[in-house]
Design a protein around this motif. Structure first.
Motif, mmCIF file in Angstrom:
data_model
loop_
_atom_site.group_PDB
_atom_site.id
_atom_site.type_symbol
_atom_site.label_atom_id
_atom_site.label_comp_id
_atom_site.label_asym_id
_atom_site.label_seq_id
_atom_site.Cartn_x
_atom_site.Cartn_y
_atom_site.Cartn_z
ATOM 1 N N ALA A 125 0.857 -1.187 0.000
ATOM 2 C CA ALA A 125 0.000 0.000 0.000
ATOM 3 C C ALA A 125 0.889 1.233 0.000
ATOM 4 O O ALA A 125 1.729 1.400 0.891
ATOM 5 N N PRO A 126 0.747 2.118 -0.979
ATOM 6 C CA PRO A 126 1.674 3.245 -1.099
ATOM 7 C C PRO A 126 1.368 4.357 -0.093
ATOM 8 O O PRO A 126 0.239 4.524 0.353
ATOM 9 N N PHE A 127 2.397 5.090 0.253
ATOM 10 C CA PHE A 127 2.226 6.311 1.030
ATOM 11 C C PHE A 127 3.305 7.289 0.571
ATOM 12 O O PHE A 127 4.379 6.884 0.122
ATOM 13 N N PRO A 128 3.017 8.595 0.652
ATOM 14 C CA PRO A 128 3.977 9.589 0.147
ATOM 15 C C PRO A 128 5.308 9.491 0.889
ATOM 16 O O PRO A 128 5.334 9.398 2.123
ATOM 17 N N SER A 129 6.391 9.489 0.142
ATOM 18 C CA SER A 129 7.710 9.472 0.761
ATOM 19 C C SER A 129 8.182 10.899 1.001
ATOM 20 O O SER A 129 7.797 11.827 0.272
ATOM 21 N N ARG A 130 8.985 11.077 2.024
ATOM 22 C CA ARG A 130 9.510 12.397 2.361
ATOM 23 C C ARG A 130 10.954 12.497 1.901
ATOM 24 O O ARG A 130 11.784 11.666 2.270
ATOM 25 N N ARG A 131 11.244 13.518 1.136
ATOM 26 C CA ARG A 131 12.588 13.694 0.614
ATOM 27 C C ARG A 131 13.464 14.320 1.685
ATOM 28 O O ARG A 131 13.083 15.295 2.340
ATOM 29 N N ARG A 178 7.863 8.798 9.353
ATOM 30 C CA ARG A 178 8.869 9.852 9.212
ATOM 31 C C ARG A 178 10.086 9.528 10.061
ATOM 32 O O ARG A 178 9.990 8.907 11.108
ATOM 33 N N TRP A 179 11.235 10.022 9.601
ATOM 34 C CA TRP A 179 12.464 9.938 10.378
ATOM 35 C C TRP A 179 12.634 11.202 11.207
ATOM 36 O O TRP A 179 12.418 12.311 10.725
ATOM 37 N N ILE A 196 13.346 15.287 10.446
ATOM 38 C CA ILE A 196 14.533 15.612 9.650
ATOM 39 C C ILE A 196 14.168 16.386 8.395
ATOM 40 O O ILE A 196 14.890 17.307 7.981
ATOM 41 N N ALA A 197 13.045 16.056 7.773
ATOM 42 C CA ALA A 197 12.640 16.744 6.549
ATOM 43 C C ALA A 197 12.356 18.224 6.792
ATOM 44 O O ALA A 197 12.337 19.016 5.844
ATOM 45 N N ARG A 198 12.133 18.629 8.042
ATOM 46 C CA ARG A 198 11.829 20.033 8.352
ATOM 47 C C ARG A 198 13.076 20.842 8.686
ATOM 48 O O ARG A 198 12.971 22.046 8.950
ATOM 49 N N ILE A 199 14.239 20.187 8.712
ATOM 50 C CA ILE A 199 15.487 20.923 8.898
ATOM 51 C C ILE A 199 15.891 21.486 7.538
ATOM 52 O O ILE A 199 16.271 20.746 6.629
ATOM 53 N N LEU A 200 15.768 22.773 7.379
ATOM 54 C CA LEU A 200 15.975 23.400 6.068
ATOM 55 C C LEU A 200 17.449 23.508 5.702
ATOM 56 O O LEU A 200 17.815 23.408 4.540
ATOM 57 N N ARG A 201 18.286 23.727 6.714
ATOM 58 C CA ARG A 201 19.725 23.810 6.428
ATOM 59 C C ARG A 201 20.497 23.704 7.740
ATOM 60 O O ARG A 201 19.947 23.880 8.829
#
Length: 299
Positions: A125-131, A178-179, A196-201
Motif C-alpha cells: 500500500a503506497p504512502f507519500p515518501s519524504r525527501r 517519518r524519520w 529531519i525533513a523540516r530541517i531546512l539547512r
C-alpha cells in the motif's frame, strides 16, 4: 580454504554468529532451504562469487551442522528441504523474509542484495515518501558520532516562519512514517524530536554541552498491554488474538518513552475515541499507567 567451525543452534546450545564469510553462506543455505525449499551449488556461486569447490564445502559444512535439514533429490539435482527441517539461523525467521520482500517492493534494496531466490508477486500500500536533504542527514550523523551541537534552520508546525536554533543530536528515530532526530534543544532547554525533513539547512557547529544519558525519555521503556476490544463478539476476539499472536487474551510489548505517542497513534490507542469495535479492534489494558509516560513532543 580454511574455514572456522560453527556450532549448530539448538536448545541450550550457543547461538551462531553472523559474519561475512562461510558463516554468512551457511545462513544463505538455511534461508533458501526454509523459503525456497531447495539449494544447489550454483545458487552459492552466483550470489557470493565463490568457486564451485567452495560451494560444495559450504553445503557439506551445513550438512554436518544440521544433517536432518536437507536431502539430495537426484532427479532435480538439488538439495531439498527435509520434513524434519528446523531453521538454524535467525535470518531464516518469517519477519526477516517478509522484510526483505518489503524492502525490495519499496525500492530500498535491489533483488540481488537479498537472500530471496524465488519471488512471489508482492504489492505494498503506497504512502507519500519524504525527501531528505543529503547534506542535512550527513551533518546529523557526524554530529551524533562526534557529540557536537548544530545550528539549524527549522520549520516547525507551531510557527509560521522557520527558526534558528542549536540542537545537540544523539539518536535517530522512525515513527512508522517519518524519520526524526532526537536532540537536546538549546532554545527550549529540553530533549525533543525534530522531523529531519523540516530541517531546512545546517548553519554551523557548536559545542554540545549535553550528554545523551540525560535524555530520560529516550532511555526509559514503557510496557503496553493490549487486548481485543471487549465490544467484539467472542469469535472476532479470537481472530484479533490470532492476528497479534496474543497469549491468554493479551499481548505485552515495550516501547521507548520518546516514541510512545507515535506508537499509540499508529495503533489507534492515543485516546478512547468511541469508534466501533470493528474499526478499533484492540484496546490498551494499562492505559492509566502508560499515559503517565506520554512525552512532550513539539519542538
Amino acid at each position: 580454504m580454511a574455514t572456522e567451525d560453527v556450532p549448530a543452534v539448538g536448545h541450550g546450545e550457543p547461538r551462531i554468529s553472523s559474519r561475512w564469510g562461510q558463516e554468512r553462506r551457511l545462513e544463505f543455505i538455511d534461508f533458501r532451504l526454509q523459503w525456497d525449499g531447495r539449494i544447489n551449488r550454483s545458487a552459492l556461486t552466483d550470489f557470493f562469487g565463490i568457486s564451485t569447490p567452495q560451494a560444495s564445502a559450504d553445503i557439506a559444512k551445513y550438512q554436518d551442522l544440521r544433517p536432518q535439514n536437507m536431502e539430495y533429490d537426484r532427479s532435480l539435482k538439488v538439495y531439498v528441504r527435509a520434513h524434519e527441517f528446523a531453521p538454524a539461523f535467525p535470518v531464516s525467521q518469517p519477519s526477516r523474509y517478509l522484510n526483505e520482500l518489503l524492502a525490495t517492493a519499496t525500492g530500498i534494496l535491489p533483488r540481488d542484495a537479498t537472500f530471496v531466490g524465488w519471488w512471489p508477486s508482492v504489492a505494498v500500500a503506497p504512502f507519500p515518501s519524504r525527501r531528505l536533504d543529503v547534506e542535512v542527514l550527513a551533518a546529523l550523523l557526524k554530529a551524533i558520532r562526534s557529540q557536537e551541537g548544530l545550528r539549524i534552520c527549522y520549520q516547525s508546525m507551531s510557527r509560521t516562519e522557520p527558526t534558528s536554533r542549536t540542537i545537540s543530536p544523539h539518536a535517530l528515530g522512525f515513527d512508522g512514517f517519518r524519520w526524526h532526530v532526537r536532540a537536546y534543544c538549546h532554545l527550549r532547554d529540553r530533549f525533543l524530536d525534530f522531523v529531519i525533513a523540516r530541517i531546512l539547512r545546517i548553519d554551523g557547529t557548536e559545542a554540545s554541552g549535553q550528554l545523551q544519558e540525560r535524555d530520560s525519555e529516550w532511555h526509559t521503556t514503557v510496557t503496553l498491554k493490549i487486548a481485543p476490544n471487549p465490544g467484539l463478539i467472542e469469535a472476532k476476539r479470537r481472530v484479533v488474538e490470532l492476528d497479534y499472536g496474543m497469549e491468554n487474551g493479551e499481548l505485552e510489548f515495550r516501547c521507548k518513552q520518546a516514541l510512545l505517542f507515535y506508537c499509540m497513534k499508529h495503533l489507534g490507542l492515543a485516546a478512547d475515541s468511541g469508534v466501533k469495535p470493528e474499526e478499533q479492534q484492540i484496546v490498551l489494558k494499562n492505559r492509566a499507567e502508560v499515559e503517565r509516560f506520554l512525552p512532550f513532543r513539539a519542538p
